[in-house]
Design a protein around this motif. Structure first.
Motif, PDB file in Angstrom:
ATOM      1  N   ALA A 223      28.039 -21.127 -40.545  1.00  0.00           N
ATOM      2  CA  ALA A 223      27.607 -21.525 -39.201  1.00  0.00           C
ATOM      3  C   ALA A 223      27.457 -20.323 -38.279  1.00  0.00           C
ATOM      4  CB  ALA A 223      28.628 -22.507 -38.614  1.00  0.00           C
ATOM      5  N   HIS A 224      26.947 -20.596 -37.078  1.00  0.00           N
ATOM      6  CA  HIS A 224      27.044 -19.719 -35.903  1.00  0.00           C
ATOM      7  C   HIS A 224      26.341 -18.377 -36.019  1.00  0.00           C
ATOM      8  CE1 HIS A 224      31.101 -21.984 -35.200  1.00  0.00           C
ATOM      9  NE2 HIS A 224      30.047 -22.781 -35.125  1.00  0.00           N
ATOM     10  N   GLY A 225      25.408 -18.256 -36.961  1.00  0.00           N
ATOM     11  CA  GLY A 225      24.658 -17.017 -37.049  1.00  0.00           C
ATOM     12  C   GLY A 225      25.278 -15.949 -37.909  1.00  0.00           C
ATOM     13  N   TYR A 226      26.326 -16.297 -38.682  1.00  0.00           N
ATOM     14  CA  TYR A 226      26.899 -15.339 -39.620  1.00  0.00           C
ATOM     15  C   TYR A 226      26.105 -15.359 -40.932  1.00  0.00           C
ATOM     16  CZ  TYR A 226      30.532 -14.992 -36.128  1.00  0.00           C
ATOM     17  OH  TYR A 226      31.199 -14.790 -34.947  1.00  0.00           O
ATOM     18  N   LEU A 227      26.555 -14.632 -41.960  1.00  0.00           N
ATOM     19  CA  LEU A 227      25.677 -14.318 -43.073  1.00  0.00           C
ATOM     20  C   LEU A 227      25.007 -15.532 -43.721  1.00  0.00           C
ATOM     21  CD1 LEU A 227      24.511 -12.017 -44.810  1.00  0.00           C
ATOM     22  CD2 LEU A 227      26.328 -12.513 -46.448  1.00  0.00           C
ATOM     23  N   ILE A 228      25.790 -16.523 -44.131  1.00  0.00           N
ATOM     24  CA  ILE A 228      25.176 -17.678 -44.797  1.00  0.00           C
ATOM     25  C   ILE A 228      24.157 -18.335 -43.869  1.00  0.00           C
ATOM     26  CG2 ILE A 228      25.616 -19.985 -45.716  1.00  0.00           C
ATOM     27  CD1 ILE A 228      28.271 -18.944 -46.803  1.00  0.00           C
ATOM     28  N   ASP A 229      24.510 -18.445 -42.602  1.00  0.00           N
ATOM     29  CA  ASP A 229      23.609 -19.060 -41.628  1.00  0.00           C
ATOM     30  C   ASP A 229      22.388 -18.192 -41.361  1.00  0.00           C
ATOM     31  OD1 ASP A 229      22.833 -21.109 -39.910  1.00  0.00           O
ATOM     32  OD2 ASP A 229      23.888 -20.247 -38.190  1.00  0.00           O
ATOM     33  N   GLN A 230      22.537 -16.889 -41.480  1.00  0.00           N
ATOM     34  CA  GLN A 230      21.389 -16.005 -41.313  1.00  0.00           C
ATOM     35  C   GLN A 230      20.331 -16.272 -42.389  1.00  0.00           C
ATOM     36  OE1 GLN A 230      23.041 -12.059 -41.295  1.00  0.00           O
ATOM     37  NE2 GLN A 230      23.988 -12.291 -39.285  1.00  0.00           N
ATOM     38  N   PHE A 231      20.789 -16.642 -43.574  1.00  0.00           N
ATOM     39  CA  PHE A 231      19.842 -17.033 -44.620  1.00  0.00           C
ATOM     40  C   PHE A 231      19.220 -18.394 -44.323  1.00  0.00           C
ATOM     41  CE2 PHE A 231      21.764 -13.641 -47.070  1.00  0.00           C
ATOM     42  CZ  PHE A 231      20.737 -13.222 -47.912  1.00  0.00           C
ATOM     43  N   PHE A 232      19.982 -19.294 -43.703  1.00  0.00           N
ATOM     44  CA  PHE A 232      19.466 -20.627 -43.380  1.00  0.00           C
ATOM     45  C   PHE A 232      18.336 -20.590 -42.349  1.00  0.00           C
ATOM     46  CE2 PHE A 232      23.817 -22.851 -44.172  1.00  0.00           C
ATOM     47  CZ  PHE A 232      23.487 -23.079 -45.502  1.00  0.00           C
ATOM     48  N   TRP A 233      18.472 -19.716 -41.348  1.00  0.00           N
ATOM     49  CA  TRP A 233      17.652 -19.808 -40.134  1.00  0.00           C
ATOM     50  C   TRP A 233      16.340 -19.049 -40.290  1.00  0.00           C
ATOM     51  CZ3 TRP A 233      18.927 -17.373 -34.740  1.00  0.00           C
ATOM     52  CH2 TRP A 233      18.278 -18.099 -33.719  1.00  0.00           C
ATOM     53  N   GLU A 234      15.261 -19.691 -39.935  1.00  0.00           N
ATOM     54  CA  GLU A 234      13.941 -19.074 -40.096  1.00  0.00           C
ATOM     55  C   GLU A 234      13.760 -17.835 -39.226  1.00  0.00           C
ATOM     56  OE1 GLU A 234      11.849 -22.296 -37.032  1.00  0.00           O
ATOM     57  OE2 GLU A 234      10.957 -21.893 -38.989  1.00  0.00           O
ATOM     58  N   LYS A 235      14.475 -17.747 -38.116  1.00  0.00           N
ATOM     59  CA  LYS A 235      14.314 -16.586 -37.234  1.00  0.00           C
ATOM     60  C   LYS A 235      14.986 -15.341 -37.780  1.00  0.00           C
ATOM     61  CE  LYS A 235      13.505 -18.943 -32.841  1.00  0.00           C
ATOM     62  NZ  LYS A 235      13.894 -19.052 -31.416  1.00  0.00           N
ATOM     63  N   THR A 236      15.963 -15.509 -38.664  1.00  0.00           N
ATOM     64  CA  THR A 236      16.659 -14.345 -39.218  1.00  0.00           C
ATOM     65  C   THR A 236      16.341 -14.119 -40.690  1.00  0.00           C
ATOM     66  OG1 THR A 236      18.597 -15.794 -39.425  1.00  0.00           O
ATOM     67  CG2 THR A 236      18.583 -14.213 -37.600  1.00  0.00           C
ATOM     68  N   ASN A 237      15.758 -15.108 -41.347  1.00  0.00           N
ATOM     69  CA  ASN A 237      15.388 -14.960 -42.745  1.00  0.00           C
ATOM     70  C   ASN A 237      13.872 -15.068 -42.878  1.00  0.00           C
ATOM     71  OD1 ASN A 237      14.939 -15.080 -45.488  1.00  0.00           O
ATOM     72  ND2 ASN A 237      16.328 -16.794 -45.883  1.00  0.00           N
ATOM     73  N   THR A 238      13.249 -13.905 -43.022  1.00  0.00           N
ATOM     74  CA  THR A 238      11.794 -13.871 -43.242  1.00  0.00           C
ATOM     75  C   THR A 238      11.484 -13.272 -44.618  1.00  0.00           C
ATOM     76  OG1 THR A 238      11.625 -11.717 -42.134  1.00  0.00           O
ATOM     77  CG2 THR A 238      11.303 -13.689 -40.772  1.00  0.00           C
ATOM     78  N   ARG A 239      12.460 -13.394 -45.520  1.00  0.00           N
ATOM     79  CA  ARG A 239      12.282 -12.854 -46.863  1.00  0.00           C
ATOM     80  C   ARG A 239      11.144 -13.574 -47.578  1.00  0.00           C
ATOM     81  NH1 ARG A 239      17.297 -10.100 -48.698  1.00  0.00           N
ATOM     82  NH2 ARG A 239      16.365 -10.219 -50.781  1.00  0.00           N
ATOM     83  N   THR A 240      10.503 -12.846 -48.493  1.00  0.00           N
ATOM     84  CA  THR A 240       9.401 -13.428 -49.266  1.00  0.00           C
ATOM     85  C   THR A 240       9.770 -13.588 -50.738  1.00  0.00           C
ATOM     86  OG1 THR A 240       8.448 -11.224 -49.587  1.00  0.00           O
ATOM     87  CG2 THR A 240       7.650 -12.526 -47.707  1.00  0.00           C
ATOM     88  N   ASP A 241      11.037 -13.282 -51.084  1.00  0.00           N
ATOM     89  CA  ASP A 241      11.474 -13.476 -52.469  1.00  0.00           C
ATOM     90  C   ASP A 241      12.115 -14.852 -52.611  1.00  0.00           C
ATOM     91  OD1 ASP A 241      13.886 -13.207 -51.163  1.00  0.00           O
ATOM     92  OD2 ASP A 241      14.535 -11.412 -52.234  1.00  0.00           O
ATOM     93  N   ARG A 242      12.923 -15.063 -53.639  1.00  0.00           N
ATOM     94  CA  ARG A 242      13.478 -16.395 -53.907  1.00  0.00           C
ATOM     95  C   ARG A 242      14.516 -16.830 -52.888  1.00  0.00           C
ATOM     96  NH1 ARG A 242      17.967 -16.009 -58.237  1.00  0.00           N
ATOM     97  NH2 ARG A 242      18.693 -13.850 -58.086  1.00  0.00           N
ATOM     98  N   TYR A 243      14.954 -15.926 -52.015  1.00  0.00           N
ATOM     99  CA  TYR A 243      15.936 -16.288 -50.989  1.00  0.00           C
ATOM    100  C   TYR A 243      15.292 -16.638 -49.653  1.00  0.00           C
ATOM    101  CZ  TYR A 243      19.385 -14.592 -54.295  1.00  0.00           C
ATOM    102  OH  TYR A 243      20.155 -14.416 -55.428  1.00  0.00           O
ATOM    103  N   GLY A 244      13.975 -16.596 -49.586  1.00  0.00           N
ATOM    104  CA  GLY A 244      13.263 -16.943 -48.371  1.00  0.00           C
ATOM    105  C   GLY A 244      12.272 -18.055 -48.613  1.00  0.00           C
TER     106      GLY A 244
END
Length: 346
Positions: A151-172
């Protein structure tokens, strides 16, 4: 604070994995930074024991960081790795169990680097393994389960949120694809602890940088988001909101925990200013405190089985006996949450 409604629903037992909680009161995780060099001492054990002695059904520890160089940038946040820190946590578990309580650690990676797009896949694999190792240690030490901080913008949540995760591999990718990192963490933890050890996932729509953020804008989106997390092995969802009484979506009074339970059938924990008459952030932004608020509305929701457990944060932080006082009707003895009271963090 005076409550005209019976609090009986709050003090019913609840099955949690292979153990039974004595009631539905959960101590919410609250970062304190009272563990020098990451090592929780006897004062930390006493802090948690006091809440167990005073009738808290389940304690979720403050965030404890995994064994990864980037997991924390704060020296006094407790570690969940290393012999000295783990010995400290073993003492915490023993003290809480001796007092008749149940306790799980909140396992955390703060995402201190601040940009998930920079992690190489090999480093992600290492982080997943570090989460799994922490889970295994929790079981070895005798904890009653684990909570993963998503939650709250920490690592796992950073992967969840479209504003912080713009990856183009299998994690985005789309919302479901952005759950991949979390599902790999959950699956690895499940392998480490076996099928019966409870895994709780704390998630939130809001971020510390954006209170209006939404991972899911509709119930249908929320259902799609939650499905892979359940499949990966989540047993209980801890649904973090700033005010438990606020509806999550238009057209329904259900809060995030209510919607999550309705959509998944999984047990949920509600949280958000429980027992306070003011939203907690005003204490920090405006120097305000909060008195004790009625919990009749909370009890009514619990009686309707909208959620299963109730996490109490700051009210329990300043008053270790909050649960016992609520149970016994001694609400006139509750300690109000003020800027002076919080300085003790006892």
């Amino acid at each position: 604070m005076n409550s005209s409604k019976s609090v009986e629903a709050l003090f019913q037992p609840f099955k949690f994995g292979n153990t039974m909680l004595s009631n539905r009161v959960v101590m919410a995780p609250m970062t304190r930074q009272f563990s020098p060099n990451g090592i929780p001492g006897s004062d930390v054990a006493s802090y948690y024991r006091r809440r167990a002695e005073n009738g808290v059904g389940l304690i979720v520890t403050e965030g404890t960081v995994i064994n990864h160089p980037d997991s924390s940038n704060q020296a006094n946040v407790p570690h969940f790795y290393g012999e000295s820190a783990l010995q400290g946590w073993a003492n915490v578990v023993n003290q809480v169990h001796e007092a008749g309580g149940r306790i799980i650690p909140q396992i955390w990676h703060m995402g201190a680097r601040g940009n998930v797009n920079d992690y190489a896949e090999s480093e992600i694999v290492a982080i997943v393994e570090a989460f799994a190792q922490a889970a295994a240690e929790a079981k070895r030490l005798g904890f009653d389960g684990i909570e993963l901080h998503g939650a709250h913008g920490y690592l796992i949540d950073q992967f969840f949120w479209e504003k912080t995760n713009t990856r183009t591999d299998r994690y985005g990718g789309d919302m479901v694809k952005r759950t991949r990192f979390a599902t790999e963490v959950i699956e690895a933890c499940r392998r480490a602890v076996g099928p019966e050890f409870p895994i709780v996932l704390r998630f939130s729509q809001w971020k510390s940088s954006d209170y209006a953020a939404k991972l899911a804008k509709t119930p249908a989106e929320l259902e799609r988001f939650l499905a892979p997390l359940i499949e990966a092995g989540v047993d209980v969802f801890h649904c973090s909101t700033r005010r438990f009484w606020e509806p999550e979506f238009e057209g329904s009074d259900l809060n995030l925990a209510g919607w999550t339970k309705k959509l998944t059938g999984k047990p949920t924990i509600t949280v958000g200013s429980v027992g306070l008459d003011g939203e907690f952030m005003s204490l920090f932004t405006e120097g305000k405190g909060a008195g004790n608020a009625k919990i009749d509305g909370l009890i009514e929701r619990l009686e309707r089985e909208e959620f299963d457990l109730v996490a109490v944060g700051r009210a329990l932080l300043v008053d270790p006996a909050w649960a016992k006082k609520i149970r016994d009707g001694r609400t006139d003895e509750l300690v109000p949450f003020t800027s002076e009271a919080i300085k003790t963090l006892y």
